[in-house]
Each structure stands twice: as C-alpha cells, then as structure tokens.
Write an enzyme that holds these catalytic residues in place. Structure first.
Site, PDB file in Angstrom:
ATOM      1  N   TYR A  20      -3.468   8.938   7.372  1.00  0.00           N
ATOM      2  CA  TYR A  20      -3.552   7.584   6.841  1.00  0.00           C
ATOM      3  C   TYR A  20      -4.098   7.658   5.425  1.00  0.00           C
ATOM      4  O   TYR A  20      -4.663   8.664   5.000  1.00  0.00           O
ATOM      5  CB  TYR A  20      -4.394   6.689   7.759  1.00  0.00           C
ATOM      6  CG  TYR A  20      -3.614   6.296   8.985  1.00  0.00           C
ATOM      7  CD1 TYR A  20      -2.717   5.239   8.932  1.00  0.00           C
ATOM      8  CD2 TYR A  20      -3.721   7.025  10.159  1.00  0.00           C
ATOM      9  CE1 TYR A  20      -1.963   4.892  10.043  1.00  0.00           C
ATOM     10  CE2 TYR A  20      -2.970   6.687  11.273  1.00  0.00           C
ATOM     11  CZ  TYR A  20      -2.091   5.621  11.204  1.00  0.00           C
ATOM     12  OH  TYR A  20      -1.332   5.291  12.295  1.00  0.00           O
ATOM     13  N   ASN A  68      -9.231   3.988  -1.751  1.00  0.00           N
ATOM     14  CA  ASN A  68      -9.716   4.973  -0.790  1.00  0.00           C
ATOM     15  C   ASN A  68      -8.882   6.244  -0.741  1.00  0.00           C
ATOM     16  O   ASN A  68      -9.409   7.318  -0.448  1.00  0.00           O
ATOM     17  CB  ASN A  68      -9.822   4.351   0.602  1.00  0.00           C
ATOM     18  CG  ASN A  68     -10.962   3.363   0.685  1.00  0.00           C
ATOM     19  OD1 ASN A  68     -11.986   3.531   0.025  1.00  0.00           O
ATOM     20  ND2 ASN A  68     -10.798   2.323   1.478  1.00  0.00           N
ATOM     21  N   HIS A  77       0.824  -1.208   0.000  1.00  0.00           N
ATOM     22  CA  HIS A  77       0.000   0.000   0.000  1.00  0.00           C
ATOM     23  C   HIS A  77       0.859   1.258   0.000  1.00  0.00           C
ATOM     24  O   HIS A  77       0.370   2.337  -0.329  1.00  0.00           O
ATOM     25  CB  HIS A  77      -0.914  -0.018   1.227  1.00  0.00           C
ATOM     26  CG  HIS A  77      -2.296   0.483   0.981  1.00  0.00           C
ATOM     27  ND1 HIS A  77      -2.890   0.531  -0.260  1.00  0.00           N
ATOM     28  CD2 HIS A  77      -3.245   0.969   1.850  1.00  0.00           C
ATOM     29  CE1 HIS A  77      -4.122   1.002  -0.145  1.00  0.00           C
ATOM     30  NE2 HIS A  77      -4.354   1.284   1.115  1.00  0.00           N
TER      31      HIS A  77
END
Length: 197
Positions: A72, A120, A26
């Site tokens: 995040y 996201n 990620h």
C-alpha cells in the site's frame, strides 16, 4: 534542480494495488506507468522479493525500469529501498511519480530532492533509503478538497470527469517528456511541464 541531473534509471509510480483503488487520485503514479506501457509496449511482471511489479522501458537509445509497488502507498519504501540497494542506484537516478494535492488537476511539476510534504508514500521511501532525500519526483496535480480533514477520502476517490481529463492530459504530457528525463535533460522537461497553465 541541479545543473546536471543523472539520467533516470528507475521510474516508480505510486498508488494502492487492487481494483478498489483503480482510477483514484492517489493512484496518479500508476496512471503514468499505464500510459508508458500503452505507448511503448511491455508488461509489468511481479517480482516478489521487491514487493512490486516491474517492467523494462525501451525508449530510443535509452532504457529504464518501471516499478509499481504492490504494497500500500504508506509502505512504498518496502519496494523502492531493497531495489535501489541491490542495484546500487544513486537516489538522483530514481524518479518517483505521485499525486500532489497542492497542485490543481492538470499541472505537473518536477523536483529533485526535498522532504515528503506530508505524502506518506514519499515519507516511507525516504525512510527506506536511509533518510536520503535526493531522489527525483514528478508531482501530478490532483487538486485539494478545501479542508485537511477531507484529504484522505478525497485522494482515495475517483475524480469527476473534467478533473480526470485534466489529470490524464498532464500524465500524457509527462509521458512525452520521459525520453528527456532518461537522457538527463531536465531543463527541457521542466521547460515544457512547468509552462503548463
């Protein structure tokens, strides 16, 4: 891709902050920033008002800013939105570098505009830019776990050594193309990156 894209003024590498996520799939966007700083010098410095670490990249006659959001992944727009608004950056001058599960490790694809594709980080950036989708993306392939239920643990884990090497090779090749992107020469960058097997 448009025929005459804007030169890139801001490269945003997406990932999650902290040692727990270092080297994970990620964090592929962070991998690119690390490679650019390793090659060209400079250091990321915290900018609290943008919730990000920032550096200036000097590359030949070109320069741009590098951004590593310290939010995040799912809140990346908290960094990109205020920065783009303050400096009045056209979305087309922003390159967001992120992991892509729909590409195998070792592939990189450039794209201008579009939706979030379930990512996201991209979803939050689109929201923060007022539903503007025209920013550019560099999609770094990290592979797919085979079933959608396994995606979250997969992207939050570190790749096996052979996959890590393939992803690192792709990151290095993308870094080779950054000067063209800063000059707005998308055709040349796409030709090189999209011809990778």
């Amino acid at each position: 891709m448009t025929d005459s894209p804007q030169p890139i003024q801001l490269i945003v590498g997406l990932g999650n902050p902290g040692d727990r996520y270092a080297g994970t799939r990620h964090n592929a966007g962070f991998w690119l920033l690390d490679e650019l700083l390793r090659r060209h010098g400079g250091a990321l410095r915290p900018e609290r008002r943008y919730h990000a670490d920032l550096a200036t990249l000097h590359l030949g006659p070109h320069q741009c800013r590098l951004m590593r959001p310290q939010t995040y992944m799912n809140r990346s727009g908290q960094a990109v939105g205020p920065y783009a608004q303050f400096f009045r950056l056209p979305p087309e001058s922003i390159l967001v570098v992120h992991d892509e599960i729909d590409l195998p490790p070792g592939q990189v694809k450039l794209k201008q505009g579009g939706g979030h594709g379930g990512h996201n980080g991209l979803r939050d950036i689109i929201r923060a830019l007022g539903n503007e989708r025209g920013f550019c993306r560099a999609r770094i392939g990290v592979g797919h776990p085979g079933h959608r239920d396994g995606v979250v643990p997969y992207v939050l884990s570190r790749p096996a050594p052979d996959e890590r090497r393939a992803i690192a090779d792709a990151v290095e090749e993308l870094a080779d193309c950054v000067e063209w992107l800063l000059a707005g020469d998308w055709g040349r960058a796409c030709q090189r990156l999209h011809s990778r097997s």
